[in-house]
Scaffold this active site. Structure first.
Site, PDB file in Angstrom:
ATOM      1  N   CYS A 177       2.433  -0.314  -8.958  1.00  0.00           N
ATOM      2  CA  CYS A 177       3.246  -1.588  -9.014  1.00  0.00           C
ATOM      3  C   CYS A 177       2.532  -2.569  -9.436  1.00  0.00           C
ATOM      4  CB  CYS A 177       3.375  -1.938  -7.470  1.00  0.00           C
ATOM      5  SG  CYS A 177       4.351  -0.734  -6.555  1.00  0.00           S
ATOM      6  N   CYS A 190       0.990  -1.149   0.059  1.00  0.00           N
ATOM      7  CA  CYS A 190       0.064  -0.029  -0.134  1.00  0.00           C
ATOM      8  C   CYS A 190       0.982   1.195  -0.064  1.00  0.00           C
ATOM      9  CB  CYS A 190      -1.225  -0.063   1.053  1.00  0.00           C
ATOM     10  SG  CYS A 190      -0.275   0.121   2.847  1.00  0.00           S
ATOM     11  N   CYS A 242      -4.425  -0.604  -1.980  1.00  0.00           N
ATOM     12  CA  CYS A 242      -4.978   0.547  -2.456  1.00  0.00           C
ATOM     13  C   CYS A 242      -4.606   0.862  -3.867  1.00  0.00           C
ATOM     14  CB  CYS A 242      -4.480   1.628  -1.299  1.00  0.00           C
ATOM     15  SG  CYS A 242      -2.582   2.142  -1.778  1.00  0.00           S
TER      16      CYS A 242
END
Length: 249
Positions: A87, A8, A80
């Site tokens: 990524c 995240c 998130c």
């Protein structure tokens, strides 16, 4: 042991919870890590709710995703949307999953951290259940012909394209595709039977997503088809956006 990396933004709450939960429930089956794209210190409120349910928080600390750049993982799971955008093309990752949970730190609700822990915990239990089954053989037995047959229908193809990197309920797909619910459900059932979709029930709603163990080449075909045929999905995406669902692209 399969290696799992949770990502995240700050690696301060959601990914810390996920790391601790999976290690607690299945640490004998998974090697678990977490990191952030902009790491900060673990949020004391996240550690407190973990400790309140008896989960060990020793050794949890915020880490940069850069620390894992030269490592490979069987699963890279973002918690998130920001981390997923940054990524989703993880170079050494296996299956990339997007679990989008609201940041409890930005909520004014007193029980926000506890509710987030419960929501992540339910998803972790499903992840453990799915990956404890002998499902790898499914994709070795699913022939390319059967895979392309599953795509050779407009409704089924659009469902797969819309479900890439997200989870949707039947009602959202009905609205997006402007088709009767029985017709949508029938095609979703065919995709589930073929092993391309996984479903879960939450109350009266049934949610679908691409099977997390789908072969990489199949997922790549679906992603390439979507990325090169935006107009094919434009109307459906517009309807989803109207309902507050973000459509990639």
């Amino acid at each position: 042991m399969k290696r799992v990396l949770f990502l995240c933004t700050a690696n301060s709450a959601r990914s810390q919870m996920a790391e601790a939960l999976l290690r607690h429930h299945a640490g004998d089956r998974f090697e678990v890590f977490s990191a952030g794209t902009e790491p900060a210190a673990p949020d004391p409120r996240a550690l407190a709710v973990l400790q309140a349910v008896g989960i060990d928080t020793a050794g949890l600390y915020s880490k940069s995703v850069d620390e894992f750049a030269d490592q490979s993982f069987d699963f890279v799971i973002t918690l998130c949307s920001k981390a997923h955008r940054e990524c989703s093309r993880w170079p050494a990752g296996g299956v990339v999953l997007a679990w989008d949970f609201a940041d409890p730190a930005s909520s004014d609700e007193p029980e926000a951290f506890g509710k987030t822990l419960q929501a992540i915990g339910r998803r972790i239990q499903l992840f453990i259940e799915v990956n404890s089954k002998a499902t790898d053989s499914l994709y070795s037995s699913l022939s390319p012909v059967d895979f392309y047959k599953a795509l050779a229908d407009e409704i089924r193809l659009k469902c797969l394209l819309l479900l890439l990197d997200r989870e949707l309920c039947v009602c959202e797909l009905v609205e997006a595709l402007q088709q009767p619910q029985p017709k949508i459900s029938r095609n979703l059932a065919q995709l589930r039977k073929s092993g391309l979709l996984l479903d879960r029930r939450q109350g009266q709603w049934v949610y679908y997503r691409l099977h997390p163990l789908m072969s990489d080449w199949m997922r790549e075909v679906i992603a390439t088809t979507r990325d090169h045929n935006r107009d094919f999905l434009s109307d459906a995406c517009a309807r989803l956006d109207t309902d507050g669902v973000i459509c990639n692209g």
